[in-house]
Design a protein around this motif. Structure first.
Motif, short mmCIF file in Angstrom:
data_model
loop_
_atom_site.label_atom_id
_atom_site.label_comp_id
_atom_site.label_asym_id
_atom_site.label_seq_id
_atom_site.Cartn_x
_atom_site.Cartn_y
_atom_site.Cartn_z
N LYS A 178 -10.23 -54.02 2.89
CA LYS A 178 -9.57 -52.88 3.52
C LYS A 178 -8.74 -53.33 4.71
N LYS A 179 -9.28 -54.25 5.52
CA LYS A 179 -8.54 -54.76 6.68
C LYS A 179 -7.31 -55.56 6.24
N LEU A 180 -7.43 -56.24 5.12
CA LEU A 180 -6.28 -56.97 4.59
C LEU A 180 -5.15 -56.01 4.24
N GLY A 181 -5.53 -54.81 3.83
CA GLY A 181 -4.53 -53.79 3.51
C GLY A 181 -4.44 -53.43 2.05
N VAL A 182 -5.30 -54.01 1.20
CA VAL A 182 -5.23 -53.70 -0.23
C VAL A 182 -5.87 -52.34 -0.50
N SER A 183 -5.37 -51.67 -1.52
CA SER A 183 -5.88 -50.35 -1.88
C SER A 183 -6.31 -50.27 -3.34
N ILE A 184 -6.13 -51.37 -4.08
CA ILE A 184 -6.49 -51.42 -5.50
C ILE A 184 -7.14 -52.76 -5.79
N LEU A 185 -8.26 -52.74 -6.49
CA LEU A 185 -8.90 -53.97 -6.94
C LEU A 185 -8.75 -54.08 -8.45
N TYR A 186 -8.15 -55.17 -8.89
CA TYR A 186 -8.09 -55.47 -10.33
C TYR A 186 -9.10 -56.58 -10.59
N LEU A 187 -10.13 -56.27 -11.38
CA LEU A 187 -11.22 -57.21 -11.64
C LEU A 187 -11.00 -57.92 -12.97
N SER A 188 -11.17 -59.23 -12.97
CA SER A 188 -11.23 -59.94 -14.25
C SER A 188 -12.41 -59.36 -15.03
N PRO A 189 -12.51 -59.61 -16.35
CA PRO A 189 -13.53 -58.92 -17.16
C PRO A 189 -14.93 -59.01 -16.56
N ILE A 190 -15.65 -57.90 -16.65
CA ILE A 190 -17.00 -57.83 -16.07
C ILE A 190 -18.08 -57.63 -17.12
N PHE A 191 -17.71 -57.48 -18.39
CA PHE A 191 -18.71 -57.22 -19.41
C PHE A 191 -19.40 -58.51 -19.86
N GLU A 192 -20.57 -58.36 -20.43
CA GLU A 192 -21.39 -59.51 -20.82
C GLU A 192 -20.59 -60.50 -21.67
N ALA A 193 -20.70 -61.78 -21.32
CA ALA A 193 -20.02 -62.84 -22.05
C ALA A 193 -20.62 -64.17 -21.65
N SER A 194 -20.41 -65.19 -22.47
CA SER A 194 -20.98 -66.52 -22.21
C SER A 194 -20.27 -67.25 -21.09
N SER A 195 -18.96 -67.06 -20.99
CA SER A 195 -18.14 -67.86 -20.08
C SER A 195 -18.14 -67.29 -18.67
N ASN A 196 -17.52 -68.04 -17.76
CA ASN A 196 -17.35 -67.54 -16.40
C ASN A 196 -16.18 -66.57 -16.30
N HIS A 197 -15.21 -66.70 -17.21
CA HIS A 197 -14.03 -65.83 -17.12
C HIS A 197 -14.21 -64.50 -17.85
N LYS A 198 -15.13 -64.45 -18.81
CA LYS A 198 -15.52 -63.21 -19.51
C LYS A 198 -14.48 -62.67 -20.48
N TYR A 199 -13.52 -63.48 -20.90
CA TYR A 199 -12.57 -63.02 -21.90
C TYR A 199 -13.13 -63.18 -23.32
N ASP A 200 -14.39 -63.61 -23.42
CA ASP A 200 -15.08 -63.75 -24.70
C ASP A 200 -16.20 -62.71 -24.75
N THR A 201 -15.83 -61.46 -24.79
CA THR A 201 -16.78 -60.36 -24.65
C THR A 201 -17.93 -60.45 -25.65
N ALA A 202 -19.15 -60.26 -25.13
CA ALA A 202 -20.34 -60.24 -25.99
C ALA A 202 -20.85 -58.83 -26.20
N ASP A 203 -20.68 -57.97 -25.20
CA ASP A 203 -21.15 -56.58 -25.30
C ASP A 203 -20.28 -55.73 -24.37
N TYR A 204 -19.45 -54.87 -24.96
CA TYR A 204 -18.52 -54.06 -24.17
C TYR A 204 -19.22 -52.99 -23.33
N PHE A 205 -20.46 -52.71 -23.63
CA PHE A 205 -21.15 -51.62 -22.93
C PHE A 205 -22.16 -52.12 -21.90
N ARG A 206 -22.12 -53.42 -21.62
CA ARG A 206 -23.09 -53.97 -20.67
C ARG A 206 -22.39 -54.85 -19.64
N ILE A 207 -22.64 -54.58 -18.37
CA ILE A 207 -22.16 -55.46 -17.31
C ILE A 207 -22.88 -56.80 -17.45
#
Length: 616
Positions: free
Chosen positions: A208-237
């Motif tokens: 907030k102090k930096l001034g941003v108003s929108i957060l775009y998160l890289s994938p957060i759903f369950e996956a094997s990798s650190n980047h999460k572009y290999d989704t394992a379950d779309y309904f589970r964080i």
């Protein structure tokens, strides 16, 4: 007698109006100057995308016999028109032709006359179905892109949440990312630092102090990798990031601070290690790889046996999904309990679609419809697509894409602007080339799209901006301000504001250096973001780019009394500005008028510096 003197400028309303993209069904007025006593006729050669070229005869002006004009009505479905001009004339009693199309740099605006029709580069008209503006909170905002594992661990004792088997965790957050690969180059051990959703919650005040108003998160759903572009379950964080309760807490806390969340939608492929494919039997006996009768089996394309299947870029970890299967469409967006419906209903501000080129227009339109179902107020959600090129004329898998016609994407990731910023500041292009490149994007994109594009200087797929600028802080300052001034929504890749360096993946995914930030660069970002957030001209003002010698200029204007001028000198020499060196690609008088007032007080711009003046 000789070849006629011909001139046309697609960016000047003296020659083509209205400017830029238009709603289908609009009338377009063309004029072209062609001087020569032997001219027999002038034709507009115009083609609706995928159809035959039409020859439209242009009439000669009764007031100026060197000016030819034509009214042309766009019609049918939304899409593109391509056009050039043919000027016929007599030479030694023989009829010949000269053609006028885009310049050799393939940008719009002023073009060139040529005699070889095979060399013609045609001008473009983008016709959209209806206006499709993004939400105000998005257009007026500033985005911060977080690669979750690399941002911050919110556990009090910095313990790693639910570490995965057969992976490794870095000893310190200062360690450099590294891949362990097998003899085939495949990654065999995923690496983690331990960033999680609680870590983002802990740092909301800093953001907030930096001034941003929108957060775009890289994938957060369950996956094997650190980047999460290999989704394992779309309904589970992913358990390493947290759970639904923590996610809801993040949404609520961010909302109270006026911050919206955009999620990364990865719908072209899933993980081989997923409940849908299940190559490694981590999800029981089900999944397409294990079970021919699985409800997911027809989502994938197998060749002969289950070890040979379609995958994204031939990466076996990422089996491609057949997006035309109705069951998959229903799963992603077509039912009340779909992936898009479930998470949009949780209170997010919208989605960024991974590899939008791989998704059909109808698939994207379906996602958009699902997103719009959750608008609390009209036009409350946003949908952005990952497209690396000019999205207005993109061809993917042999088909013209219609992302921007209306009812699909609000905007795209503006990689062409990233290239412009880096090349201009590094001296690979000059100020006029930068002006022409940016004005081409403006003329090709609907106005609403231009203001909704996600502009970035770096992402998890590119080298770090500070590295691209040779860790030169003066260059960095120019890049930061240019990002804030260009049309579109500026997006900061986490750590860029701290001076993080890094080459290609995985080096561009280092952990955020908490407590070790480059304070000088951090201050640069804060000042530039504040200017962006407090100056409405920079958010929604009409955009004009220009050059004055070696200086790049940008005008963001709402009216003749409300505008902001930005001048950037990327060179190593101070420059004294001279309006005689102004190149206004529109050939109008608006830019010159605004510059006169600015240059009355100071005409010099020091080396590798800029000047910004606001008039309200």
């Amino acid at each position: 007698m000789g070849v006629p003197d011909v001139y046309f400028n697609s960016w000047s309303e003296s020659f083509r109006r209205p400017f830029g993209a238009v709603k289908i069904g609009s009338m377009i007025y063309f004029s072209i100057r062609a001087a020569g006593s032997t001219i027999t006729k002038v034709d507009l050669m115009i083609q609706k995308d995928g159809e035959q070229t039409q020859e439209q005869h242009m009439a000669r002006s009764s007031e100026n016999d060197s000016l030819y004009y034509l009214k042309f009505m766009t019609e049918g479905k939304a899409g593109l028109y391509f056009y050039h001009f043919r000027i016929s004339y007599l030479e030694n009693q023989q009829e010949k032709s000269v053609f006028y199309g885009k310049a050799v740099d393939n940008y719009g605006g002023e073009g060139r006359a040529i005699t070889d029709p095979a060399q013609i580069e045609q001008y473009q008209i983008t016709c959209f179905d209806h206006r499709d503006p993004a939400p105000d909170w998005y257009v007026h905002g500033v985005i911060y892109h977080i690669f979750v594992d690399r941002f911050f661990n919110g556990d009090w004792y910095r313990r790693i949440l639910h570490p995965k088997k057969n992976t490794f965790i870095y000893a310190t957050t200062e360690d450099l990312p590294y891949y362990i690969r097998d003899k085939n180059g495949d990654i065999v051990r995923w690496d983690f630092y331990g960033g999680n959703l609680n870590g983002i919650i802990d740092k909301l005040n800093d953001l907030k102090k930096l001034g941003v108003s929108i957060l775009y998160l890289s994938p957060i759903f369950e996956a094997s990798s650190n980047h999460k572009y290999d989704t394992a379950d779309y309904f589970r964080i992913d358990p390493m990031f947290g759970d639904r309760k923590i996610f809801d807490k993040l949404i609520a806390r961010a909302r109270r601070m006026g911050i919206h969340i955009i999620l990364d939608g990865v719908f072209n492929h899933v993980g081989a290690d997923s409940k849908y494919f299940n190559r490694f039997s981590h999800y029981g006996d089900g999944g397409a790889y294990q079970d021919l009768s699985s409800k997911y089996h027809d989502w994938f394309t197998f060749h002969g046996d289950h070890d040979h299947y379609e995958c994204w870029w031939d990466i076996a970890d990422l089996p491609t999904v057949n997006k035309e299967k109705q069951t998959y469409k229903d799963f992603i967006f077509g039912s009340e309990n779909s992936v898009v419906d479930t998470w949009t209903a949780a209170g997010i501000g919208g989605w960024r679609l991974d590899v939008a080129d791989e998704l059909s227009d109808t698939f994207i339109a379906g996602i958009r419809k699902a997103v719009d179902r959750h608008d609390q107020n009209e036009n409350d959600k946003v949908l952005i697509g990952e497209v690396w090129e000019d999205a207005s004329n993109k061809i993917s898998y042999g088909k013209r894409r219609h992302y921007l016609d209306g009812g699909m994407l609000h905007g795209v990731m503006n990689y062409p602007f990233r290239t412009l910023i880096i090349d201009l500041i590094n001296g690979k292009i000059n100020a006029q080339q930068a002006a022409r490149a940016s004005f081409t994007i403006k003329s090709n994109y609907p106005r609403d799209t231009l203001f909704a594009n996600m502009n970035n200087m770096g992402t998890h797929d590119t080298e770090r901006i500070f590295t691209m600028l040779s860790e030169n802080e003066k260059k960095m300052r120019l890049a930061i301000w240019l990002l804030m001034v260009l049309p579109g929504v500026p997006c900061i890749y986490y750590g860029d504001e701290a001076g993080v360096t890094g080459g290609k993946d995985p080096d561009n995914r280092r952990f955020y250096p908490w407590g070790r930030e480059n304070q000088k660069i951090l201050t640069m970002f804060r000042e530039a973001i504040k200017a962006r957030r407090t100056d409405e001209n920079l958010q929604i003002g009409n955009f004009y780019s220009f050059s004055i010698g070696l200086v790049f200029g940008c005008l963001r204007i709402q009216s003749k009394d409300r505008y902001t001028l930005f001048l950037l000198n990327p060179t190593l020499e101070s420059i004294t500005l001279d309006l005689d060196h102004l190149i206004d690609e529109t050939r109008g008088d608006l830019i010159r008028h605004c510059l006169k007032g600015m240059l009355q007080t100071e005409k010099k711009i020091e080396a590798q510096s800029f000047r910004i003046d606001q008039t309200n």
